[in-house]
Design a protein around this motif. Structure first.
Motif, PDB file in Angstrom:
ATOM      1  N   ALA A 184       0.907  -1.010   0.068  1.00  0.00           N
ATOM      2  CA  ALA A 184      -0.052   0.276  -0.160  1.00  0.00           C
ATOM      3  C   ALA A 184       0.761   1.328   0.224  1.00  0.00           C
ATOM      4  O   ALA A 184       1.853   1.163   0.414  1.00  0.00           O
ATOM      5  N   ARG A 185       0.380   2.170  -0.776  1.00  0.00           N
ATOM      6  CA  ARG A 185       1.066   3.491  -0.666  1.00  0.00           C
ATOM      7  C   ARG A 185       0.284   4.460   0.133  1.00  0.00           C
ATOM      8  O   ARG A 185      -0.817   4.869  -0.313  1.00  0.00           O
ATOM      9  N   ILE A 186       0.861   5.072   0.951  1.00  0.00           N
ATOM     10  CA  ILE A 186       0.129   6.036   1.840  1.00  0.00           C
ATOM     11  C   ILE A 186       0.579   7.622   1.345  1.00  0.00           C
ATOM     12  O   ILE A 186       1.854   7.742   0.969  1.00  0.00           O
ATOM     13  N   ALA A 187      -0.330   8.407   1.165  1.00  0.00           N
ATOM     14  CA  ALA A 187      -0.005   9.501   0.852  1.00  0.00           C
ATOM     15  C   ALA A 187      -0.965  10.743   1.745  1.00  0.00           C
ATOM     16  O   ALA A 187      -2.091  10.443   1.826  1.00  0.00           O
ATOM     17  N   VAL A 188      -0.432  11.947   1.468  1.00  0.00           N
ATOM     18  CA  VAL A 188      -1.098  12.947   2.414  1.00  0.00           C
ATOM     19  C   VAL A 188      -1.071  14.133   0.931  1.00  0.00           C
ATOM     20  O   VAL A 188      -0.128  14.507   0.519  1.00  0.00           O
ATOM     21  N   ASP A 189      -2.420  14.564   0.717  1.00  0.00           N
ATOM     22  CA  ASP A 189      -2.599  15.326  -0.207  1.00  0.00           C
ATOM     23  C   ASP A 189      -1.736  14.869  -1.588  1.00  0.00           C
ATOM     24  O   ASP A 189      -1.195  15.902  -2.288  1.00  0.00           O
ATOM     25  N   GLY A 190      -1.771  13.929  -1.975  1.00  0.00           N
ATOM     26  CA  GLY A 190      -1.291  13.253  -3.261  1.00  0.00           C
ATOM     27  C   GLY A 190       0.152  13.161  -3.007  1.00  0.00           C
ATOM     28  O   GLY A 190       0.927  12.659  -3.807  1.00  0.00           O
ATOM     29  N   ALA A 191       1.000  13.759  -1.920  1.00  0.00           N
ATOM     30  CA  ALA A 191       2.583  13.334  -1.732  1.00  0.00           C
ATOM     31  C   ALA A 191       2.625  11.932  -1.090  1.00  0.00           C
ATOM     32  O   ALA A 191       2.190  11.987   0.114  1.00  0.00           O
ATOM     33  N   PRO A 192       3.269  10.922  -1.676  1.00  0.00           N
ATOM     34  CA  PRO A 192       3.392   9.677  -0.990  1.00  0.00           C
ATOM     35  C   PRO A 192       4.393   9.878   0.161  1.00  0.00           C
ATOM     36  O   PRO A 192       5.323  10.644   0.205  1.00  0.00           O
ATOM     37  N   VAL A 193       4.002   9.132   1.462  1.00  0.00           N
ATOM     38  CA  VAL A 193       4.674   9.446   2.519  1.00  0.00           C
ATOM     39  C   VAL A 193       5.395   7.901   3.008  1.00  0.00           C
ATOM     40  O   VAL A 193       6.348   8.025   3.724  1.00  0.00           O
ATOM     41  N   ALA A 194       4.727   6.869   2.492  1.00  0.00           N
ATOM     42  CA  ALA A 194       5.378   5.829   2.683  1.00  0.00           C
ATOM     43  C   ALA A 194       4.623   4.508   2.188  1.00  0.00           C
ATOM     44  O   ALA A 194       3.609   4.817   1.438  1.00  0.00           O
ATOM     45  N   GLU A 195       5.262   3.450   1.755  1.00  0.00           N
ATOM     46  CA  GLU A 195       5.130   2.370   1.184  1.00  0.00           C
ATOM     47  C   GLU A 195       4.853   1.072   2.456  1.00  0.00           C
ATOM     48  O   GLU A 195       5.575   0.867   3.155  1.00  0.00           O
ATOM     49  N   LEU A 196       3.715   0.451   2.453  1.00  0.00           N
ATOM     50  CA  LEU A 196       3.550  -0.423   3.909  1.00  0.00           C
ATOM     51  C   LEU A 196       3.075  -1.766   3.115  1.00  0.00           C
ATOM     52  O   LEU A 196       2.423  -1.846   2.265  1.00  0.00           O
ATOM     53  N   LEU A 197       3.488  -2.761   3.962  1.00  0.00           N
ATOM     54  CA  LEU A 197       2.904  -3.995   3.535  1.00  0.00           C
ATOM     55  C   LEU A 197       1.776  -4.675   4.226  1.00  0.00           C
ATOM     56  O   LEU A 197       1.658  -4.419   5.320  1.00  0.00           O
ATOM     57  N   GLY A 198       0.904  -5.264   3.406  1.00  0.00           N
ATOM     58  CA  GLY A 198      -0.054  -6.023   3.918  1.00  0.00           C
ATOM     59  C   GLY A 198      -0.163  -7.290   4.370  1.00  0.00           C
ATOM     60  O   GLY A 198      -1.005  -8.064   4.067  1.00  0.00           O
ATOM     61  N   ASP A 199       1.010  -7.799   4.753  1.00  0.00           N
ATOM     62  CA  ASP A 199       1.402  -9.177   4.729  1.00  0.00           C
ATOM     63  C   ASP A 199       1.043  -9.995   5.894  1.00  0.00           C
ATOM     64  O   ASP A 199       1.703 -10.640   6.712  1.00  0.00           O
ATOM     65  N   ALA A 200      -0.544  -9.941   6.007  1.00  0.00           N
ATOM     66  CA  ALA A 200      -0.913 -10.537   7.205  1.00  0.00           C
ATOM     67  C   ALA A 200      -2.390 -11.052   6.907  1.00  0.00           C
ATOM     68  O   ALA A 200      -2.965 -10.338   6.162  1.00  0.00           O
ATOM     69  N   PRO A 201      -3.063 -11.826   7.450  1.00  0.00           N
ATOM     70  CA  PRO A 201      -4.511 -12.242   7.081  1.00  0.00           C
ATOM     71  C   PRO A 201      -5.362 -11.322   7.838  1.00  0.00           C
ATOM     72  O   PRO A 201      -4.919 -10.588   8.741  1.00  0.00           O
ATOM     73  N   ARG A 202      -6.638 -11.173   7.271  1.00  0.00           N
ATOM     74  CA  ARG A 202      -7.490 -10.323   7.772  1.00  0.00           C
ATOM     75  C   ARG A 202      -7.745 -10.216   9.429  1.00  0.00           C
ATOM     76  O   ARG A 202      -8.317  -9.488   9.881  1.00  0.00           O
ATOM     77  N   ARG A 203      -7.706 -11.654   9.876  1.00  0.00           N
ATOM     78  CA  ARG A 203      -8.312 -11.641  11.217  1.00  0.00           C
ATOM     79  C   ARG A 203      -7.074 -11.141  12.099  1.00  0.00           C
ATOM     80  O   ARG A 203      -7.364 -10.971  13.327  1.00  0.00           O
ATOM     81  N   ARG A 204      -5.783 -11.249  11.671  1.00  0.00           N
ATOM     82  CA  ARG A 204      -4.773 -10.684  12.394  1.00  0.00           C
ATOM     83  C   ARG A 204      -3.808  -9.700  11.527  1.00  0.00           C
ATOM     84  O   ARG A 204      -2.614 -10.102  11.082  1.00  0.00           O
ATOM     85  N   PRO A 205      -4.370  -8.476  11.275  1.00  0.00           N
ATOM     86  CA  PRO A 205      -3.832  -7.611  10.297  1.00  0.00           C
ATOM     87  C   PRO A 205      -2.486  -7.149  10.764  1.00  0.00           C
ATOM     88  O   PRO A 205      -2.245  -7.176  11.731  1.00  0.00           O
ATOM     89  N   ARG A 206      -1.668  -6.705   9.785  1.00  0.00           N
ATOM     90  CA  ARG A 206      -0.403  -5.888  10.111  1.00  0.00           C
ATOM     91  C   ARG A 206      -0.753  -4.604  10.409  1.00  0.00           C
ATOM     92  O   ARG A 206      -1.297  -4.004   9.925  1.00  0.00           O
ATOM     93  N   ARG A 207      -0.138  -4.407  11.713  1.00  0.00           N
ATOM     94  CA  ARG A 207      -0.296  -2.982  12.207  1.00  0.00           C
ATOM     95  C   ARG A 207       1.061  -2.072  11.922  1.00  0.00           C
ATOM     96  O   ARG A 207       2.302  -2.556  12.363  1.00  0.00           O
ATOM     97  N   HIS A 208       0.970  -0.958  11.275  1.00  0.00           N
ATOM     98  CA  HIS A 208       2.217  -0.163  11.134  1.00  0.00           C
ATOM     99  C   HIS A 208       1.979   1.304  11.998  1.00  0.00           C
ATOM    100  O   HIS A 208       0.771   1.579  11.741  1.00  0.00           O
ATOM    101  N   THR A 209       2.920   1.494  12.442  1.00  0.00           N
ATOM    102  CA  THR A 209       2.942   2.942  13.140  1.00  0.00           C
ATOM    103  C   THR A 209       3.968   4.033  12.365  1.00  0.00           C
ATOM    104  O   THR A 209       4.818   3.618  11.795  1.00  0.00           O
ATOM    105  N   LEU A 210       3.183   4.941  12.043  1.00  0.00           N
ATOM    106  CA  LEU A 210       3.514   5.807  10.979  1.00  0.00           C
ATOM    107  C   LEU A 210       3.575   7.451  11.478  1.00  0.00           C
ATOM    108  O   LEU A 210       2.396   7.667  11.860  1.00  0.00           O
ATOM    109  N   ASP A 211       4.579   7.982  11.668  1.00  0.00           N
ATOM    110  CA  ASP A 211       4.534   9.646  12.059  1.00  0.00           C
ATOM    111  C   ASP A 211       4.324  10.473  10.881  1.00  0.00           C
ATOM    112  O   ASP A 211       4.909  10.329   9.747  1.00  0.00           O
ATOM    113  N   LEU A 212       3.138  11.079  10.764  1.00  0.00           N
ATOM    114  CA  LEU A 212       2.690  11.942   9.760  1.00  0.00           C
ATOM    115  C   LEU A 212       2.886  13.545  10.202  1.00  0.00           C
ATOM    116  O   LEU A 212       2.494  13.728  11.186  1.00  0.00           O
TER     117      LEU A 212
END
Lengths: 450, 806
Positions: free
Chosen positions: B265-293
């Protein structure tokens, strides 16, 4: 926030999931139970009774509404009530209850206004378009005053009605009589909330309540000093007022105290389910009703309140039902002149309302509680203040009870009573909630529910 | 004609002619009126005994109504006034005695009505009674306007519970309560508003959940519920309270067989990309990312994009690979290390950024509170009141609030105070009430300024009005001030509120006409039709038009939408314009009858699926003439199935109504309701012109009880203006007075209403002339002295702990 952003389906999934999640238990306050126990407010079965009153406007098409055959236990449901078939073991259909104080008794026309004003109060509404409105305290508010403490809300008032129309209401009666079921005092109606998001926020806090702990504490402190300050203001102002004006400020002060108690209680319960919050009023009426039913279940499930009212539509509602192919207003249809096409549409409306009722019963039944279900500890009173919309009469009202009332009722029956006041039923419900009054409204006794 | 029918018809004539707002005969003003006791013994009591008592004695109690307690003595006129009013109404309207009972001759009936009216409604010209208005809570509309006008911020009060209405309006003091629910909302509103007006430079950090359901796909149908089944983004606008660092906790997941690499996943604020994160976990135990914006203050668009969609169909016994991304949750907390927020424009205008050089903080707080309190309380504020507020603010400051945060607490107290929420006209009047003997005491100047501004602006008095009131110069300047207020754009609120409710067109937006019959009806059209009526009435404020033109005008205002509804080309000036650009335009022929020809009026007086001559007739009688038809008798006899024609074809509505009128108990009223409505039948339930309904031609002929035949709105308007213009004028005055005072009018208002109409006619019969006459009137400027407060209870009821504490 965009109102289309979150549909009921999404909210339901959120709420439905919550109903089974263990952490949801954290929203069920142990404290309530303890407080209730201490005050002797539990039903004999040891469970906490919750009661809801549901109002359907303008009476019903009686020929299709009442059971058509069979006896007390093997009754055959009329086709308007077909949706209740899965829950027939959970309901009591009661014939014979009436509201004598909804009759004109010399006041002339205005049966719609009187029907809703009397429905939960049992009293005669004073005929006025505004000055000195007065009817009586409603049964839910008596329960709230007695058993409401120790809950998030002493009572919860809900409505699925459309936004209010301008203009005059029924035959010289103030609109307050037609739009309100609950009356805190004889002259102070309690407005109902129709916006699901606001109901949710009242119960579990707005997003705004999620400040960090320090800021929240500071905000609570300043709020309490603001309340002290304005209470003092009000008392100063009151000294210089005449009697009618003092009444208005009493109203203000009472509400202020209620809010103060509530803020204190909120701090105690202070929990944020962090779930998807419903957004605004859905455009579709059935969605709206089901969302309100879900919220009612949530409120009872979390023991947030002992008593609730839900107005499906205000009395004399002109609502159309495009989904049912009904484009004439309900009230105008109810003057059916015995025409088959109109009666058929009224039957459809009756069946529609019964479906929503069945949905609510079903939801309560899905929730386990104690050794049974939430429905076992709930009492629903479903009815109208008018028997037949074309006759405007208030005898033999259509009334259905549902739920086990914490062991106090024996459902699965069709009871044909000789005519007696609806208030006899209220009197017995008050007893179940531990309220010991000699009389409520025009009650002449107690209607046994078991 | 049977005698009973003739009688009923006669009664109806009396009703249309004079009854509901009968002007008191002139002699009553000049001569000394007979005492109520004499009227009671000589005229009232004998009539009742003769014509009414047989059925309404204690034993028979027909209709559940016994007259015996009423006959006990003249005292019952006061003690049982409600019951006597019903007697008066029933006899006056000819509803009683019923057709089958012996009836008085018309002269005897009229005599009785006159005496009872007199006995029940004693008017003493030497002691005019201005009536009493209870202190009034601001309605939610008034609240929003007041916040806007005083504090300069927009506030949407639609989350407040709806106000109950009385006498047709939503700002009637008698029915405006303050429920706990409203109080909660007022408290929350005070917080929101004070935060917008005096922003705390240091925003406390807090948490937000932005659940996936609230995110919007970049294309329709995409990403619903946070499920991204192909490449693309979901976005959501986040309104950051301050510039600073925010911690985002983002939970992402994928489906079981993602193929060679995990979902990204690419996270963006007002169109400017800020991070790329992985969704490498099943839905019942999702991957949690902490990100400072780092977010800027104000709204910005957050986006989560799925950037590596992958799909391999099942082959060689291997199940398909399908890579999808699920946004499970998105939480934010912050701001941290926030930049201080600058003061708002509202703050700079009201109290400034902070203490001026040389001014202490306490002095600034005091000055600020005084600046805020005066317009909010709509009067001069005593130094002692400012001291109390300052103490409240000082306490918040001592408990650790910032300067602005502490001032916010003061503003919140002002906004929840009864002095702000209630228009305290009563207390103001009392302050100057000299003697118990007076029947009318003048309002204080401040209360008068408030009454004037809420009448004409639905909002608070401005500085000029407050200054005039302070200096005691308001009364001489009232006429000039009335003109000034009417010339201000805020006077549009008066039109919207008064005309919207009087003519019921506020309801247009809530109508849901049968979509099969009226496919062109849209919320936009409803809004335009409402606007048309408001523009039309508003024209009477701006231009010197006699009010009778409300019923005879040949022009209106149209935007493109309204013009199309009339079946006209868009008005030239508005051709290319947006809906909502109104220009003056001629009404089509057949509709040149002012209000009676406007589609908005014709639509609100119809059912959702059909017209109703009864509803429209009632609208004319009730809203325009102020002579509401009596309510239908209890338990209306149902028209039996046989009401259908002999040929089994259903009768037309008109024929059914005519049949209805054959029943004597119905005829008495429907004979004068229905013909009015028949003349408007040439217009459908959406207000459009029509010539046939269900294949049958429309018959628009209505024969009025007074003999005239009317076939169109124009005919009807002509008859009203020729023979009932005084009723219309009086109704306008009555509605305006109700609206201005916030109470229902009563019998003691008759002299004032007589005078208002008289003065307005003399001054050109224009809408401003009526408004001026209202402002000059006794009930507008005076108040009945309040009844003495009840003796204080021996010991005041105990207060809850928290209130009693200080």
């Amino acid at each position: 926030m965009n109102s289309s952003a979150l549909s009921r389906r999404h909210f339901l999934r959120g709420a439905g999931a919550l109903l089974t999640l263990p952490f949801f238990e954290s929203l069920v306050p142990g404290a309530t139970l303890r407080a209730a126990e201490r005050l002797g407010r539990l039903a004999p079965s040891g469970e906490l009774l919750r009661t809801a009153f549901l109002y359907v406007p303008i009476g019903v098409y009686n020929a299709h509404w009442w059971p058509t055959a069979g006896g007390e236990h093997d009754f055959v449901l009329g086709d308007s009530l077909a949706a209740l078939e899965p829950h027939r073991d959970q309901i009591q259909i009661i014939a014979g209850l009436g509201h004598a104080n909804a009759n004109a008794n010399g006041d002339g026309a205005g049966d719609h206004a009187r029907a809703s004003a009397t429905f939960l109060t049992g009293m005669q509404a004073r005929k006025t378009a505004g000055r000195d409105i007065r009817v009586g305290r409603s049964v839910d508010q008596v329960i709230a005053a007695h058993a409401g403490a120790g809950h998030r809300l002493p009572s919860l008032e809900l409505s699925c009605d459309a936004p209010r129309l301008s203009g005059n209401c029924d035959s010289g009666y103030s609109c307050a009589y037609q739009f309100n079921l609950s009356w805190r005092t004889e002259n102070q109606p309690v407005p109902a909330e129709r916006n699901p998001r606001l109901v949710f926020e009242r119960l579990f806090g707005a997003a705004d309540d999620r400040l960090d702990a320090e800021a929240r504490a500071r905000r609570a402190a300043s709020r309490s000093s603001i309340l002290d300050f304005v209470a003092d203001d009000a008392r100063r102002m009151q000294r210089s007022l005449g009697a009618a004006d003092r009444d208005k400020l009493d109203d203000y002060l009472e509400s202020l105290r209620a809010v103060e108690r509530r803020l204190a209680a909120f701090d105690r319960f202070g929990a944020d389910p962090a779930t998807a919050m419903p957004v605004g009023v859905p455009g579709d009426y059935e969605e709206h009703m089901r969302l309100m039913a879900d919220l009612l279940v949530l409120a009872f499930r979390t023991r947030s309140t002992p008593v609730a009212t839900l107005m499906f539509s205000a009395e004399s509602s002109g609502r159309t039902f495009p989904n049912l192919g009904i484009t004439e207003g309900h009230h105008s249809l109810s003057h059916h002149e015995k025409r088959a096409d109109k009666l058929e549409q009224i039957r459809k409306i009756d069946a529609f309302y019964a479906r929503q009722f069945a949905y609510l019963i079903g939801r309560l039944r899905e929730v386990p509680e104690g050794r049974g279900t939430l429905l076992d500890n709930t009492l629903l009173v479903y009815g109208s203040g008018i028997r037949d919309g074309d006759r405007h009469d208030h005898v033999n009202l259509p009334v259905i009870l549902a739920g086990g009332a914490a062991g106090a009722t024996t459902p699965g029956r069709y009871r044909k009573l000789s005519p007696r006041p609806m208030c006899d039923l209220y009197q017995s419900i008050l007893r179940l909630h531990g309220v010991d009054t000699p009389r409520f409204g025009d009650s002449a006794g107690v209607l046994p529910l078991g | 004609m049977r005698a009973s029918t003739a009688l009923a018809l006669g009664a109806c004539l009396a009703l249309v002619g004079a009854a509901a707002h009968q002007t008191w005969p002139r002699w009553a003003w000049q001569l000394r009126p007979p005492a109520p006791e004499i009227a009671f013994t000589d005229a009232v009591s004998p009539f009742v005994a003769r014509y009414c008592r047989e059925c309404h004695d204690d034993a028979t109690r027909k209709g559940g109504f016994s007259l015996e307690p009423l006959l006990a003595g003249a005292g019952s006129l006061r003690e049982r006034r409600d019951a006597w009013e019903r007697v008066l109404q029933h006899v006056q309207l000819g509803l009683m005695p019923p057709p089958e009972a012996p009836a008085p001759v018309p002269a005897a009936r009229a005599e009785f009505v006159r005496w009872l009216d007199h006995a029940l409604h004693p008017i003493d010209p030497k002691r005019p009674d201005p009536g009493r208005v209870v202190i009034r809570r601001l309605s939610r509309h008034e609240y929003a306007h007041t916040i806007r006008d005083v504090l300069g911020v927009e506030f949407d009060a639609s989350d407040f519970p709806e106000d109950d209405t009385g006498y047709g309006y939503d700002h009637i003091g008698d029915v405006l309560n303050t429920s706990p629910l409203l109080f909660e909302r007022l408290l929350a509103a005070a917080q929101t508003i004070s935060d917008a007006v005096i922003p705390d430079p240091f925003v406390p950090s807090r948490a937000w959940s932005l659940p996936p359901e609230g995110w919007r796909g970049e294309r329709p149908g995409f990403g619903e519920g946070g499920h991204l089944w192909s490449n693309g983004a979901v976005t959501r606008v986040f309104d950051a309270p301050a510039t600073g660092r925010y911690r985002a906790v983002i939970a992402l997941a994928q489906d079981p067989r993602p193929g060679p690499e995990p979902a990204r996943a690419r996270i963006a604020v007002d169109g400017a990309p800020v991070a790329e994160l992985l969704g490498d976990a099943p839905r019942r135990r999702p991957r949690r990312h902490t990100l400072d914006l780092r977010l800027e203050r104000g709204p910005q668009t957050l986006s989560v994009a799925f950037i590596n969609d992958y799909h391999k169909p099942a082959a060689d016994g291997q199940p398909a690979d399908d890579r999808n991304l699920h946004l499970v949750s998105f939480d934010l907390e912050g701001p941290f290390d926030a930049e201080p927020r600058p003061p708002s424009a509202a703050q700079l205008a009201l109290v400034g950024a902070g203490p001026s050089p040389g001014q202490s903080e306490e002095a600034w707080i005091r000055a600020s509170l005084a600046r805020l309190a005066r317009p909010l309380f709509r009067r001069e504020v005593a130094p002692e009141e400012i001291e109390r507020l300052a103490a409240l603010v000082a306490r918040a400051r001592a408990e650790g609030a910032t300067r602005e945060g502490a001032l916010q607490v003061g503003l919140q107290a002002l906004l929840v105070s009864p002095s702000f929420l209630y228009r305290g006209e009563a207390s103001a009047a009392l302050a100057s009430a000299p003697a118990k003997a007076r029947s009318a005491v003048p309002l204080s100047d401040a209360a008068l300024a408030t009454r004037l501004s809420y009448f004409l602006w639905a909002g608070p008095p401005d500085t000029r009005l407050l200054d005039l009131a302070r200096d005691g110069r308001l009364r001489p300047a009232l006429a000039a001030e009335t003109d000034r207020l009417l010339a201000d754009p805020r006077a549009r609120r008066f039109i919207a509120s008064f005309a919207g409710q009087w003519l019921l067109v506020r309801n247009l937006r809530l109508r849901e006409p049968d979509p099969a019959l009226f496919p062109d009806w849209t919320p936009g059209l409803a809004a335009s039709l409402e606007q048309e009526v408001l523009r039309f009435v508003g024209d009477f404020l701006a231009n010197q038009r006699p009010v009778t033109e409300l019923l005879t005008a040949t022009d209106t205002f149209m935007d493109a939408r309204v013009a199309a509804h009339y079946g006209l080309p868009a008005p030239a000036a508005a051709t290319a314009a947006e809906p909502g650009d109104f220009v003056r335009a001629a009404l089509p022929e057949g509709r040149r009858a002012g209000l009676l020809g406007l589609p908005g009026v014709l639509a609100v007086s119809s059912y959702p699926n059909r017209t109703s001559p009864v509803l429209r007739g009632k609208f004319v009688l009730e809203q325009l003439l102020g002579t509401p038809p009596p309510p239908p008798p209890p338990n209306i006899p149902s028209l039996a199935e046989e009401a259908h024609g002999a040929d089994a074809a259903p009768l037309t509505l008109r024929a059914r109504l005519e049949q209805h009128r054959a029943a004597p108990s119905c005829a008495s009223c429907h004979a004068f309701i229905d013909p009015l409505g028949f003349s408007l039948e040439g217009f459908a339930a959406d207000g459009r012109v029509r010539t046939s309904e269900g294949g049958r031609p429309i018959d628009t002929e209505g024969r009025l009880e007074t003999g005239e035949t009317v076939r169109s709105p124009e005919d009807l308007a002509a008859v009203i203006v020729a023979t009932r213009a005084d009723l219309f004028r009086r109704q306008l005055a009555t509605q305006l007075l109700t609206f201005a005072l916030g109470r229902g009018t009563d019998y003691y208002d008759r002299p004032a209403l007589d005078r208002i109409v008289q003065e307005a006619r003399a001054a050109g019969d224009t809408l401003p002339a009526y408004l001026h006459a209202i402002v000059r009137s006794l009930p507008f400027q005076h108040q009945r002295p309040p009844e003495p407060p009840p003796p204080a209870p021996a010991s005041p009821p105990p207060l809850p702990q928290t209130i009693a504490r200080r």
